[in-house]
Design a protein around this motif. Structure first.
Motif, short mmCIF file in Angstrom:
data_model
loop_
_atom_site.label_atom_id
_atom_site.label_comp_id
_atom_site.label_asym_id
_atom_site.label_seq_id
_atom_site.Cartn_x
_atom_site.Cartn_y
_atom_site.Cartn_z
N ASN C 185 -21.39 -6.59 -8.17
CA ASN C 185 -20.03 -6.08 -8.01
C ASN C 185 -19.61 -5.19 -9.17
O ASN C 185 -18.81 -4.28 -9.01
CB ASN C 185 -19.06 -7.24 -7.82
CG ASN C 185 -19.27 -7.91 -6.48
OD1 ASN C 185 -20.01 -7.39 -5.64
ND2 ASN C 185 -18.65 -9.05 -6.27
N VAL C 186 -20.16 -5.49 -10.37
CA VAL C 186 -19.86 -4.63 -11.52
C VAL C 186 -20.43 -3.23 -11.29
O VAL C 186 -19.75 -2.22 -11.48
CB VAL C 186 -20.42 -5.24 -12.82
CG1 VAL C 186 -20.35 -4.24 -13.96
CG2 VAL C 186 -19.66 -6.49 -13.19
N PHE C 187 -21.69 -3.18 -10.81
CA PHE C 187 -22.27 -1.88 -10.45
C PHE C 187 -21.34 -1.13 -9.51
O PHE C 187 -21.00 0.03 -9.73
CB PHE C 187 -23.59 -2.03 -9.65
CG PHE C 187 -24.75 -2.51 -10.44
CD1 PHE C 187 -24.96 -2.05 -11.72
CD2 PHE C 187 -25.66 -3.40 -9.90
CE1 PHE C 187 -26.06 -2.48 -12.45
CE2 PHE C 187 -26.75 -3.83 -10.61
CZ PHE C 187 -26.95 -3.38 -11.89
N ILE C 188 -20.97 -1.85 -8.45
CA ILE C 188 -20.21 -1.20 -7.39
C ILE C 188 -18.85 -0.73 -7.91
O ILE C 188 -18.46 0.43 -7.73
CB ILE C 188 -20.02 -2.17 -6.20
CG1 ILE C 188 -21.40 -2.47 -5.59
CG2 ILE C 188 -19.09 -1.58 -5.15
CD1 ILE C 188 -21.39 -3.58 -4.57
N ALA C 189 -18.15 -1.64 -8.61
CA ALA C 189 -16.80 -1.28 -9.06
C ALA C 189 -16.84 -0.11 -10.04
O ALA C 189 -16.13 0.88 -9.86
CB ALA C 189 -16.13 -2.49 -9.71
#
Lengths: 370, 346, 323
Positions: C185-189
């Protein structure tokens, strides 16, 4: 506001020009830039004299050193990278190069004023015209804010800006280009200087405005009797107004003479090139506009011999090997071409239009000393 | 100038709607039924549950606040668009929803207690940023390539490349631990908390380290922008004009260069107030500062998402409003905008 | 990105040191004669002369090599980054740096150097992947806006304004609050929220290139829009994109560290630098190396990307006016 100049100093402007000296004497001035890529010989042996009421035209392509020469005279070149390599500049007999920065500040704007090419960027956008006009007066003359503003209105009126009481409160962006250049002229003339150096004052303006600005400078000169140095790349601009013309190439004057001499009796191929590239509607004879081929040389690696030789259609081996000195072709007229005195060469190659008028009294007029 | 302000305000409206729409969407995608989350393990009776749903605008209500039913006696789900407008309306009235964890306490009341701490910290930080950043930038530009210039450039490169919270810890380590040990406890700076709740005078020492930490990155940018702006302005034609008039370097810098160079710097600092509020989450966490940021951090660790989103929302709205104010006040600084000069002449 | 603007202007000033006149032009003329190769060859030559950029590049290369080869040599010498040996945990807990443990050990007796090395994998992965996501998104959005103009341009650029009005870190936190913490989710955000600045840059790069005659020429010869973008516009904007992406990696690493520090990013026991700093915070007064070492790792890596980015910008002569 400004620190008022407290030291009592006799303005140089009010002192007489010493016997035998000219108002401004530039004597073999040399100023080089020392850069990482080498030494740039931006000003390389410029000499001329100027007196009150006179106009000197300085002509050359961009990069020929005409602006840098005069910024050097004004002390506006950063040192380093610039460095004076020789020569002198004397104003009323006193060397400007030997003056301290403080003394030069008294000279600038007060004795010698300068206006620049682009009136759009030469005015500070965040101050009113009135404030900028009055700045010099407050600095050099110790005017109060009110006095300076009052004088600013008069100056604006003088340079032909309508409704000066209102306009004095406006900001630079509210003026058109031509109007801004008028403001620049008013600003330069505010302290009634001896010399006005105009660096391409009309280049950034419309053609119709150009003539008005030149006319304005002439008018002001008649009124104030100041000398003008008109720097331009366009020989046509100085044709009508200059008494003397200095043609510069690669940091070096290549021909110097009265306007008449330069136009009708020039002997340097570079000057010919400049003349040939003026479109002149009154020329009786049709002749092709011939541009000078090639580009100005790099000032770091000047060609050996005559700097113009790589672009000169008449260059010989001698030109490429030996740098020509000043060859006097008239009492106050010199040219830096090996063949200046070769009558056949000049007669054959000079622009026909100027030859045809060669009968005109070319040498009759002297530099026009006042 | 009026035209400029109106234009700015009008441009603000779609941005505001867009940002709130994003926040609203985020809030409504939060996994799980909010009512279930509030209730936790408790079993709710249908009346209480419906009342809660109504208070969240999940189901429709009549004008008098009673719950609306359809002909079958079922509650009616509020359509999304209506909920969005109710959400924006609530936002304008300071209604940010209810915390999951703090037994139904409203987010706005939780944040209201914490806000003064954060705002005070941000104000101290912005003063530090302005004074130190502008000062360093000016010295750097005027004494170009000197020791100070290199020092400032080096330090600002370090500040923008390290996490601010780590810088805060280093400061704690040096001023709070090392200095205390070295002076036998005679001199050190507090590294935790904000002193008293009323920001009395003796509490000022508590502000030094957190404010510096919070300001560090912006300070570095301010110094860089100030330096480059001043250098650029000093190369402008009008500076040459001023020199040609005979002004001294000092007069030129003070009267002609600084005002022009400061315009973008002041704008940056103004715009950065929002950045400072955002950065407060990390700084306050490091220094246990009892502000909105630390509260947000606590909410994150407790998975109290309405509180997280609520404080983010407040900060975002404050940031947008401040940016609008800065934008408008720009007009007072720069006559070219005040009198509507064409863009290419700015 | 304000610093970029500042630096660009700085560069412009450097070019103007001589004031104004012929000196620079003359010098440029000299240069033009001596070297006339391809853009990338020239850029590489200029980059090589930039000492700081080269230091940055060497450091990045070193970190990449260490991160990629960690499995081969780290477990044998420094132990596992995640697992704890409960038998020896007590006597190995929070040891000061020594020959055996150059960066010391943490509370659970794990070697800090080992965790810093494995942490580099996470930081690099987040930096590169998130930047890749934002770059691709930004390129698509920027291309749509610039190439089609009109309503597309208005919508996309308004959207970019809205995204940029949001303080970046807060936006990421808000998004993670919704989609949940964790590395993917960090990648995505970070990736999704980073698109506006790249889109703006690419858009203005395209608008500049679009004015050029060769684009008109290509169109006149019947090339399709996609082909024009891919074959003519993209190659001419690559320099700007490369510089942006390089700088973006550094800021993505910082964002990841902040998120992990707050507990919204990588979850324990994975060795993220941000988590390690958070863990070390408790022992600030007694075992400061626990937070100093991972912090130094972040500082040096981000600094290296910044220096390389600056160097690339100068070498490729990229003007970064509007970011």
């Amino acid at each position: 506001m400004f620190k008022k100049k407290t030291r009592v100093q006799m303005h140089l402007k009010d002192q007489p020009v010493p016997e035998g000296a000219h108002l401004l004497e530039v004597d073999d001035l040399k100023m080089y830039f020392h850069t990482q890529d080498g030494v740039v010989k931006a000003v390389d042996g410029v000499s001329y004299t100027l007196d009150r009421g006179e106009t000197l035209g300085v002509v050359g392509e961009s990069g020929s050193g005409k602006s840098v020469t005069h910024l050097t005279i004004m002390g506006l070149i950063d040192m380093p990278p610039g460095r004076i390599e020789g020569g002198d500049v004397r104003y009323r007999g006193q060397s400007l190069l030997k003056m301290s920065e403080e003394q030069m500040q008294d000279i600038r704007g007060n004795d010698i004023a300068m206006i620049f090419q682009d009136p759009m960027t030469s005015l500070n956008p965040v101050y009113t015209i009135g404030r900028q006009l009055g700045e010099g007066l407050r600095l050099h003359r110790g005017y109060s804010k009110e006095e300076a503003l009052k004088r600013s209105v008069e100056l604006l009126d003088m340079v032909g800006i309508p409704n000066p009481e209102q306009r004095v409160k406006d900001y630079p962006h509210q003026f058109s280009g031509g109007m801004r250049q008028r403001v620049m002229i008013a600003m330069a003339l505010a302290c009634d200087p001896d010399i006005l150096i105009a660096d391409e004052p009309t280049t950034a303006l419309d053609v119709t405005i150009q003539a008005q600005i030149i006319e304005l400078m002439r008018e002001m000169q008649k009124k104030n009797g100041n000398a003008i140095v008109m720097i331009t790349h366009d020989l046509g601009v100085v044709a009508d107004v200059a008494d003397k013309i200095m043609v510069m190439y690669a940091g070096h004057p290549v021909e110097f003479g009265t306007a008449e001499e330069i136009f009708y009796n020039s002997t340097h191929p570079y000057t010919w090139g400049l003349i040939r590239s003026i479109p002149d509607p009154v020329m009786t004879e049709k002749h092709p506009l011939t541009p000078i081929k090639g580009n100005p040389p790099s000032l770091v690696t000047l060609p050996s011999g005559c700097a113009f030789s790589p672009r000169c259609p008449y260059a010989t081996d001698k030109c490429r090997a030996e740098r020509p000195g000043r060859i006097m072709v008239g009492p106050n007229h010199y040219s830096c071409c090996h063949y200046s005195l070769d009558k056949d060469f000049v007669a054959k190659n000079a622009p026909k239009t100027s030859r045809s008028k060669a009968a005109a009294p070319a040498h009759a007029e002297k530099g026009g000393e006042a | 100038m009026g035209k400029y302000i109106i234009k700015r305000v009008l441009q603000f409206i779609p941005v505001f709607l867009g940002v709130t729409l994003i926040l609203f969407s985020l809030e409504n995608i939060v996994p799980g039924d909010p009512i279930r989350l509030i209730a936790g393990d408790k079993k709710l009776d249908p009346v209480t549950e419906n009342n809660l749903r109504a208070s969240f605008h999940l189901i429709e209500t009549n004008d008098d606040g009673t719950i609306k039913y359809d002909e079958n006696g079922n509650t009616i789900e509020t359509p999304m668009w209506e909920r969005y407008f109710l959400y924006v309306g609530g936002l304008l009235h300071g209604d940010l929803g209810v915390s999951y964890q703090k037994s139904g306490q409203s987010v706005s009341s939780i944040l209201a207690d914490k806000y003064p701490y954060t705002v005070r910290l941000a104000i101290v930080a912005i003063i530090l940023e302005a004074v130190l950043g502008i000062g360093a930038g000016i010295v750097s530009a005027l004494k170009r390539y000197s020791f100070w210039d290199i020092f400032v450039t080096f330090l600002s490169a370090l500040f923008v490349s390290m996490p601010a919270f780590w810088l805060g810890m280093l400061l704690q380590l040096f001023f709070g631990v090392f200095l205390k040990d070295a002076t036998g406890g005679a001199f050190y700076l507090p590294i935790s908390g904000a002193g008293g709740p009323y920001a009395e005078f003796q509490d000022w020492v508590y502000y030094i380290l957190p404010a510096f930490t919070l300001a560090a990155i912006s300070m570095a940018y301010t110094a860089r922008i100030m330096r480059s702006q001043l250098l650029e302005v000093m190369n402008q034609d009008y500076i040459r004009t001023a020199k040609a008039k005979g002004l001294s370097r000092k007069d030129i810098v003070i009267h002609h260069a600084l005002k022009n160079a400061l315009i973008p710097v002041v704008t940056y600092i103004g715009m950065d107030f929002g950045g400072l509020l955002a950065g407060a989450i990390l700084t306050e966490t490091v220094f246990n500062w009892p502000g909105v940021g630390y509260e947000t951090y606590r909410a994150i660790t407790q998975r109290d998402w309405p509180l997280v989103l609520g404080s983010v929302t407040v900060i975002v709205v404050v940031v947008m409003v401040i940016n609008l104010i800065v934008d408008v006040s720009y007009a007072f600084l720069d006559p070219r905008i005040r009198f509507g000069a064409p863009k290419n002449e700015r | 990105m304000a610093d970029n603007t500042a630096q660009t202007q700085e560069k412009a000033n450097d070019e103007n040191t001589l004031g104004i006149f012929s000196a620079k032009a003359a010098a440029a003329a000299v240069n033009a004669q001596t070297s006339s190769r391809t853009m990338w060859g020239d850029a590489w030559k200029r980059l090589k002369r930039n000492k700081l950029a080269m230091i940055g590049m060497i450091w990045i290369g070193f970190v990449i090599v260490v991160a990629l080869t960690a499995d081969l040599w780290v477990p044998g010498t420094l132990g596992s980054p995640t697992e704890t040996d409960s038998a020896t945990m007590a006597q190995n807990s929070r040891l000061a740096p020594s020959a055996e443990h150059p960066f010391g050990t943490d509370t659970l007796g794990r070697d800090v150097l080992c965790r810093v090395i494995y942490g580099s994998r996470i930081s690099l992965a987040v930096g590169v992947l998130a930047t890749a996501i934002s770059t691709v998104l930004g390129l698509i959005m920027g291309a749509l806006a610039a190439y089609y103009g009109g309503i597309w341009d208005t919508i996309i650029m308004r959207l970019a304004d809205i995204f940029l009005a949001f303080p970046y870190t807060l936006f990421v936190i808000a998004m993670l609050a919704v989609i949940g913490p964790g590395i993917q989710n960090v990648f995505i955000a970070i990736g999704i929220l980073g698109w506006p600045s790249i889109a703006r840059v690419f858009r203005s790069a395209i608008l500049t290139v679009k004015e050029n005659d060769y684009v008109d020429a290509a169109r006149a010869m019947g090339a399709s829009d996609a082909r024009i973008i891919a074959r003519h516009i993209f190659p001419n904007s690559v320099a700007v994109i490369v510089v942006y992406a390089t700088m973006n990696i550094g800021s993505a690493i910082l964002t990841e560290a902040a998120l992990s520090f707050l507990g919204m990013g990588v979850q324990a026991p994975n060795p993220s630098w941000g988590i390690m700093i958070q863990d070390g915070a408790t022992y600030l007064a007694t075992q400061p190396w626990l937070m100093i070492m991972p912090g130094l790792a972040i500082l040096t890596t981000v600094l290296a990307f910044t220096l390389l980015g600056d160097g690339l910008r100068d070498a490729l002569d990229v003007k970064m006016k509007d970011a």
